[in-house]
Design a protein around this motif. Structure first.
Motif, PDB file in Angstrom:
ATOM      1  N   ARG A  64       0.973  -1.394  -0.060  1.00 22.71           N
ATOM      2  CA  ARG A  64       0.036   0.126   0.075  1.00 22.71           C
ATOM      3  C   ARG A  64       0.719   1.338  -0.064  1.00 22.71           C
ATOM      4  O   ARG A  64       0.564   2.448  -0.669  1.00 22.71           O
ATOM      5  CB  ARG A  64      -1.024   0.083   1.235  1.00 22.71           C
ATOM      6  CG  ARG A  64      -1.887  -1.072   1.138  1.00 22.71           C
ATOM      7  CD  ARG A  64      -3.007  -0.869  -0.052  1.00 22.71           C
ATOM      8  NE  ARG A  64      -3.265   0.478  -0.117  1.00 22.71           N
ATOM      9  CZ  ARG A  64      -3.908   0.982  -1.343  1.00 22.71           C
ATOM     10  NH1 ARG A  64      -4.394  -0.058  -2.354  1.00 22.71           N
ATOM     11  NH2 ARG A  64      -4.460   2.212  -1.428  1.00 22.71           N
ATOM     12  N   GLU A  69       0.923   4.288  -2.824  1.00 25.30           N
ATOM     13  CA  GLU A  69       0.574   5.758  -2.305  1.00 25.30           C
ATOM     14  C   GLU A  69       1.803   6.634  -2.273  1.00 25.30           C
ATOM     15  O   GLU A  69       1.605   7.888  -1.883  1.00 25.30           O
ATOM     16  CB  GLU A  69       0.026   5.718  -0.807  1.00 25.30           C
ATOM     17  CG  GLU A  69      -1.320   4.873  -0.904  1.00 25.30           C
ATOM     18  CD  GLU A  69      -2.509   5.655  -1.554  1.00 25.30           C
ATOM     19  OE1 GLU A  69      -2.441   6.943  -1.463  1.00 25.30           O
ATOM     20  OE2 GLU A  69      -3.492   4.781  -2.217  1.00 25.30           O
ATOM     21  N   VAL A 111       4.393   6.342  -0.191  1.00 30.27           N
ATOM     22  CA  VAL A 111       4.668   6.807   1.429  1.00 30.27           C
ATOM     23  C   VAL A 111       6.057   6.080   1.648  1.00 30.27           C
ATOM     24  O   VAL A 111       6.273   5.135   1.350  1.00 30.27           O
ATOM     25  CB  VAL A 111       3.666   6.312   2.253  1.00 30.27           C
ATOM     26  CG1 VAL A 111       4.072   6.356   3.708  1.00 30.27           C
ATOM     27  CG2 VAL A 111       2.309   6.861   1.902  1.00 30.27           C
ATOM     28  N   ARG A 169       7.222  11.824   1.766  1.00 31.96           N
ATOM     29  CA  ARG A 169       5.612  11.389   2.091  1.00 31.96           C
ATOM     30  C   ARG A 169       5.688  10.580   3.495  1.00 31.96           C
ATOM     31  O   ARG A 169       6.173   9.592   3.340  1.00 31.96           O
ATOM     32  CB  ARG A 169       4.842  11.128   1.079  1.00 31.96           C
ATOM     33  CG  ARG A 169       3.147  11.212   1.614  1.00 31.96           C
ATOM     34  CD  ARG A 169       2.265  11.154   0.563  1.00 31.96           C
ATOM     35  NE  ARG A 169       1.240  11.271   0.918  1.00 31.96           N
ATOM     36  CZ  ARG A 169      -0.020  10.077   0.597  1.00 31.96           C
ATOM     37  NH1 ARG A 169       0.270   9.251  -0.582  1.00 31.96           N
ATOM     38  NH2 ARG A 169      -1.071  10.368   1.128  1.00 31.96           N
ATOM     39  N   VAL A 200       3.365   8.803   6.860  1.00 32.98           N
ATOM     40  CA  VAL A 200       2.016   8.593   7.160  1.00 32.98           C
ATOM     41  C   VAL A 200       1.934   8.325   8.868  1.00 32.98           C
ATOM     42  O   VAL A 200       2.925   7.904   9.257  1.00 32.98           O
ATOM     43  CB  VAL A 200       1.434   7.524   6.547  1.00 32.98           C
ATOM     44  CG1 VAL A 200       0.265   6.615   7.653  1.00 32.98           C
ATOM     45  CG2 VAL A 200       0.888   7.543   5.371  1.00 32.98           C
ATOM     46  N   SER A 258      -5.692   5.128   3.627  1.00 33.41           N
ATOM     47  CA  SER A 258      -5.380   4.401   2.436  1.00 33.41           C
ATOM     48  C   SER A 258      -4.329   3.599   2.517  1.00 33.41           C
ATOM     49  O   SER A 258      -3.905   2.681   1.650  1.00 33.41           O
ATOM     50  CB  SER A 258      -4.936   5.415   1.300  1.00 33.41           C
ATOM     51  OG  SER A 258      -3.912   6.166   1.694  1.00 33.41           O
ATOM     52  N   THR A 259      -3.708   3.215   3.884  1.00 37.09           N
ATOM     53  CA  THR A 259      -2.849   2.314   4.166  1.00 37.09           C
ATOM     54  C   THR A 259      -3.171   1.419   5.226  1.00 37.09           C
ATOM     55  O   THR A 259      -3.967   0.372   4.789  1.00 37.09           O
ATOM     56  CB  THR A 259      -1.185   3.016   4.474  1.00 37.09           C
ATOM     57  OG1 THR A 259      -1.671   3.858   5.489  1.00 37.09           O
ATOM     58  CG2 THR A 259      -0.921   3.707   3.362  1.00 37.09           C
TER      59      THR A 259
END
Length: 363
Positions: free
Chosen positions: A14, A18, A20, A102, A104, A131-132
């Protein structure tokens, strides 16, 4: 591959999608889902950090020994005298994310924990977990489903115990105590027991108290307990003696709203459409203002977790999601009616976990 390794691998997939570079989690549900445990949570910064290639924990020395038996991930320990900044810089360097673009952050972490991460990585764009790891947690596997099903059946038994014992003259707390004792006897830890008699039932989150049950009362019973790391949540109604005027008709409207939401809940459907289906039935019956809350919430490690079934939720439902469907109608000073099911979404629609009927229960 262990369960933790599988879940970290899924999280990294993920993260890659994304863009990340780093996920930072505080002790709590996200960390428990990934590692199977969470260290003691207090004011001392403790963070699980995952990059695309490594994972490590920022760990207060006071908690290190107790946590070591639960994980073999590297620890970057810090003492009260040293403070966490140096240890966190070392962790960032080990993970190779000093230039992260980025990151999270766990949306439930303390503000000072988040400040430590952001102060160390001031140029990184910050996001949260929806979203992760949040997306991964919404989709339950077979083992998680089995645990939730067991919990649902225990809640059925606890609700029946409350029904069997309740009678006029008992207080709401008396009934709640019987339900909690039944949960405990079954090996579950009671989490909440809302018992709202008469007008108290018109308060959706009524605080169970010393109100005595009377003949003619409609009683809202919203209960849940935890076992094996998961929980239950169910709401049913009971009436002592003759139902109050309009009760059976209103119960039928709420039941129709449950069924409409069930029919709307399908893979690929935005969660807001399920809310709209339930709300539409209640609005068409003239009780729109008497339904003041969302139609549902996710259930898993936490009693309330994504997905949320609200009028504005854009979350697209997918197989494996577990959530409540719980419309209600509340008439101040008279009674409230809420019927709640926990469902897991299958390819052909929702499967209800409880086996307890929603029919009007008259005692």
């Amino acid at each position: 591959m262990s369960r933790t390794e599988e879940r970290i691998s899924a999280l990294r997939a993920r993260m890659r999608l994304e863009g990340v570079n780093l996920v930072a989690l505080a002790p709590g549900a996200h960390m428990r889902w990934l590692l199977g445990f969470a260290p003691h949570a207090d004011e001392r910064p403790c963070l699980l950090c995952i990059s695309m290639s490594k994972a490590a924990l920022l760990m207060p020395k006071l908690n290190a020994e107790g946590s070591r038996r639960d994980t073999d991930l590297p620890f970057h320990e810090w003492s009260d005298e040293e403070g966490p900044e140096g240890a966190f810089h070392g962790l960032v360097n080990e993970l190779g994310v000093g230039g992260a673009r980025r990151i999270v952050l766990d949306e439930t972490m303390r503000a000072d924990f988040a400040a430590l991460v952001q102060d160390t990585l001031p140029d990184a764009e910050r996001g949260f977990t929806a979203s992760t790891i949040g997306l991964l947690r919404m989709r339950k596997n077979n083992g998680e489903y089995a645990a939730l099903k067991r919990n649902a059946l225990l809640a059925d038994q606890a609700m029946r115990a409350g029904w069997a014992a309740m009678k006029p003259g008992m207080t709401e707390l008396d009934v709640a105590g019987i339900i909690r004792a039944r949960f405990a006897a079954l090996g579950a830890s009671p989490l909440f027991t809302i018992v709202g008699a008469g007008g108290n039932g018109a308060i959706p989150h009524h605080r169970t108290g010393e109100t005595a049950l009377r003949t003619g009362n409609a009683v809202v019973m919203d209960i849940g307990a935890g076992m094996d790391g998961f929980s239950s949540d169910i709401t049913r109604m009971a009436v002592l003696g003759k139902p109050p005027e309009g009760y059976l008709e209103t119960h039928a409207i709420v039941e129709a709203a449950v069924r409409a939401a069930m029919a709307a809940a399908r893979p690929g459907v935005p969660a807001r459409e399920v809310d709209a289906a339930a709300r539409g039935v209640i609005e068409d019956a003239g009780y729109g203002p008497n339904f003041p809350h969302r139609t549902g919430h996710g259930l898993g490690i936490e009693v309330h977790e994504p997905p949320y079934l609200t009028s504005v939720s854009e979350t697209v439902l997918t197989p494996g999601m577990v959530f409540s469907i719980e419309p209600g109608i509340y008439q101040p000073g008279r009674f409230g009616i809420r019927l709640e099911e926990i469902v897991i979404l299958r390819e052909d629609g929702p499967e209800v976990l409880s086996e307890l009927p929603r029919d009007p229960k008259v005692i």
